[in-house]
Scaffold this active site. Structure first.
Site, mmCIF file in Angstrom:
data_model
loop_
_atom_site.group_PDB
_atom_site.id
_atom_site.type_symbol
_atom_site.label_atom_id
_atom_site.label_comp_id
_atom_site.label_asym_id
_atom_site.label_seq_id
_atom_site.Cartn_x
_atom_site.Cartn_y
_atom_site.Cartn_z
ATOM 1 N N ASP A 53 -46.013 -32.329 -108.821
ATOM 2 C CA ASP A 53 -44.611 -32.362 -108.402
ATOM 3 C C ASP A 53 -43.979 -30.978 -108.454
ATOM 4 O OD1 ASP A 53 -45.019 -33.275 -111.289
ATOM 5 O OD2 ASP A 53 -42.945 -32.607 -111.358
ATOM 6 N N GLY A 57 -34.308 -35.491 -110.957
ATOM 7 C CA GLY A 57 -33.599 -36.113 -112.067
ATOM 8 C C GLY A 57 -32.369 -35.374 -112.525
ATOM 9 N N ARG A 68 -42.830 -31.559 -101.939
ATOM 10 C CA ARG A 68 -43.871 -31.271 -102.927
ATOM 11 C C ARG A 68 -45.140 -32.057 -102.598
ATOM 12 N NH1 ARG A 68 -40.168 -30.437 -107.832
ATOM 13 N NH2 ARG A 68 -38.100 -30.490 -106.902
#
Length: 483
Positions: free
Chosen positions: A265, A102, A196
């Protein structure tokens, strides 16, 4: 500042842009990422450069100047578009399908002199399709904290990402959890992989067995190549990941580190510590210590970290079971507890001055030590520092000569002293000579506690004084009395 600043450095023939970037992850195709551009920033001030990482990449730090860093990792010239990686994850036990890079991206991948492939990942480089209404920026304080964490952990022998550069970018940011407006920065870090657990979880969410198998083949070929075309390579990969993750958890626990946000994550497929947010090193020994103010139930407390790592590995079985038989996954996970116990015991015994002590004496001493620390509510690092400072070989023949490293809990102290004496009594003369050396080699005299971080930040925030930051980094790079 490390390596100095060369403000006259030419941006032509930039060594950072001439590295041999490999399109490894990019070659998987756009089912795994989105193409993005970096944000433009009004200012660029190089605040940190990781010369040790440059050497690992085969670069002479003397040939890389400030403008080279700013061009490559501040203006992001000469490369692009970049890859915003897609992933989901379990956050505090709840599945979140709205994740992904993000405020960062995969800048590129370069092979180090050690033969390993290193990702260059950014933090604070602008918005992406996964910003979820955020500004895609990193606070300068957040960047400073990440640099300090990665430097501290690396030099304590913990497998971690490394900070390559921190550039202040001249924007005013507003955050609800720190005084605002606050300063902005962009960070570039190296990691052995940014794949991940949540990368696989996203593919399972969309029922894409084909993409899971493709990603598994990539991970094994790049990061676990020793399995080659072995028919059982998928199960062997998972088993090794379990063992590596158990060892990482043991490393965190032994050095007193609390990651604070162990969502899936934030778990790496190469079992590497990365993505440092509200982390903390414990001061007083407290298994229930939580570093994140929003961890209301202590899910990611210091003492819960091994269990959480195991839970996250178990969660990873769900997507992997589309390719790997569940019996193989369960057999792989079954090694976690013994691997963790072995690595943790070995590290704690080293902190107590010992090598192997046998299957009974060693674990008993570690247990007695932890019981004493908790009962006395003792400073974790201070306990071992005091033990190292006071150790005397005469203790082997006189239990009563062993002093209390900390004040309080006299009953727990006597039990610990008896256990420590038994351990010393089991040593040969040559082994006894090594106890003092081990105590100094495995117990840092510099620990990255919160007051040290806040003092560094206060100097930067109030006076733009970076010298305490560089001084602290220097101490973190030489944490032990014996190198």
């Amino acid at each position: 500042m490390e390596g100095g600043l060369d403000t006259d450095a030419s941006v032509h023939n930039n060594p950072l842009l001439q590295l041999d970037y490999e399109p490894a992850f990019a070659s998987l195709g756009d089912d795994y990422y989105d193409l993005v551009a970096a944000a433009p920033f009004p200012e660029h001030r190089l605040r940190f450069r990781g010369d040790g990482v440059l050497r690992l990449l085969g670069l002479d730090p003397a040939t890389v100047g400030e403008e080279h860093f700013i061009e490559a990792f501040g203006r992001f010239a000469g490369r692009g578009p970049f890859l915003a990686m897609r992933y989901h994850g379990y956050q505090f036990g709840e599945y979140n399908p709205y994740l992904g890079d993000g405020r960062g991206f995969l800048y590129g991948q370069v092979r180090g002199l050690d033969g390993e492939l290193y990702d260059f990942g950014t933090k604070g480089s602008g918005t992406t399709p996964y910003s979820r209404g955020g500004d895609g920026r990193l606070t300068l304080k957040g960047g400073v904290r990440e640099v300090l964490a990665s430097e501290a952990l690396h030099h304590l022998g913990v497998r971690t990402s490394r900070s390559l550069s921190l550039i202040e970018t001249g924007e005013a940011l507003w955050r609800g959890d720190e005084p605002s407006p606050t300063r902005s920065a962009v960070l570039v870090r190296t990691s052995r992989s940014h794949v991940r657990f949540g990368t696989f979880e996203r593919l399972h969410h969309f029922k894409r067995k084909d993409l899971i198998q493709k990603l598994l083949d990539y991970v094994i070929a790049v990061y676990y190549p020793h399995y080659g075309a072995e028919p059982e390579r998928y199960a062997l990969f998972y088993r090794e990941l379990v063992g590596r993750t158990a060892e990482l958890a043991a490393q965190w626990m032994a050095v007193g580190f609390t990651h604070a946000v162990l969502n899936t994550d934030n778990m790496s497929i190469t079992a590497e510590s990365f993505d440092y947010g509200p982390y903390a090193f414990i001061d007083r020994f407290d298994p229930g210590f939580t570093a994140a103010y929003f961890d209301h139930y202590g899910r990611y407390s210091y003492g819960n970290q091994p269990l959480v790592c195991r839970i996250n590995l178990e969660a990873l079985q769900l997507p992997l079971s589309m390719v790997i038989p569940i019996a193989d996954l369960e057999a792989g996970l079954a090694i976690f507890d013994t691997h963790y116990a072995a690595h943790y015991t070995a590290r704690m015994l080293a902190k107590l001055g010992f090598g192997a002590l046998g299957p009974v004496l060693g674990p008993e001493l570690v247990k007695a030590t932890l019981n004493y620390l908790e009962a006395a509510q003792a400073g974790y690092h201070g306990f071992f520092q005091a033990l190292a400072a006071s150790f005397d070989r005469s203790w082997q023949s006189d239990q009563g000569a062993i002093p209390a490293p900390v004040v309080g809990a006299p009953e727990a102290f006597e039990l610990w002293r008896e256990s420590y004496f038994r351990a010393l009594a089991s040593l040969s003369d040559s082994e006894l000579l090594r106890v003092g050396e081990r105590l100094n080699r495995h117990n840092p005299t510099t620990v990255l506690l919160r007051p040290a971080i806040e003092a560094v930040w206060a100097a930067i925030d109030q006076n733009d004084d970076w010298q305490p930051f560089y001084d602290l980094i220097g101490r973190l790079r030489k944490p032990y009395a014996i190198a």
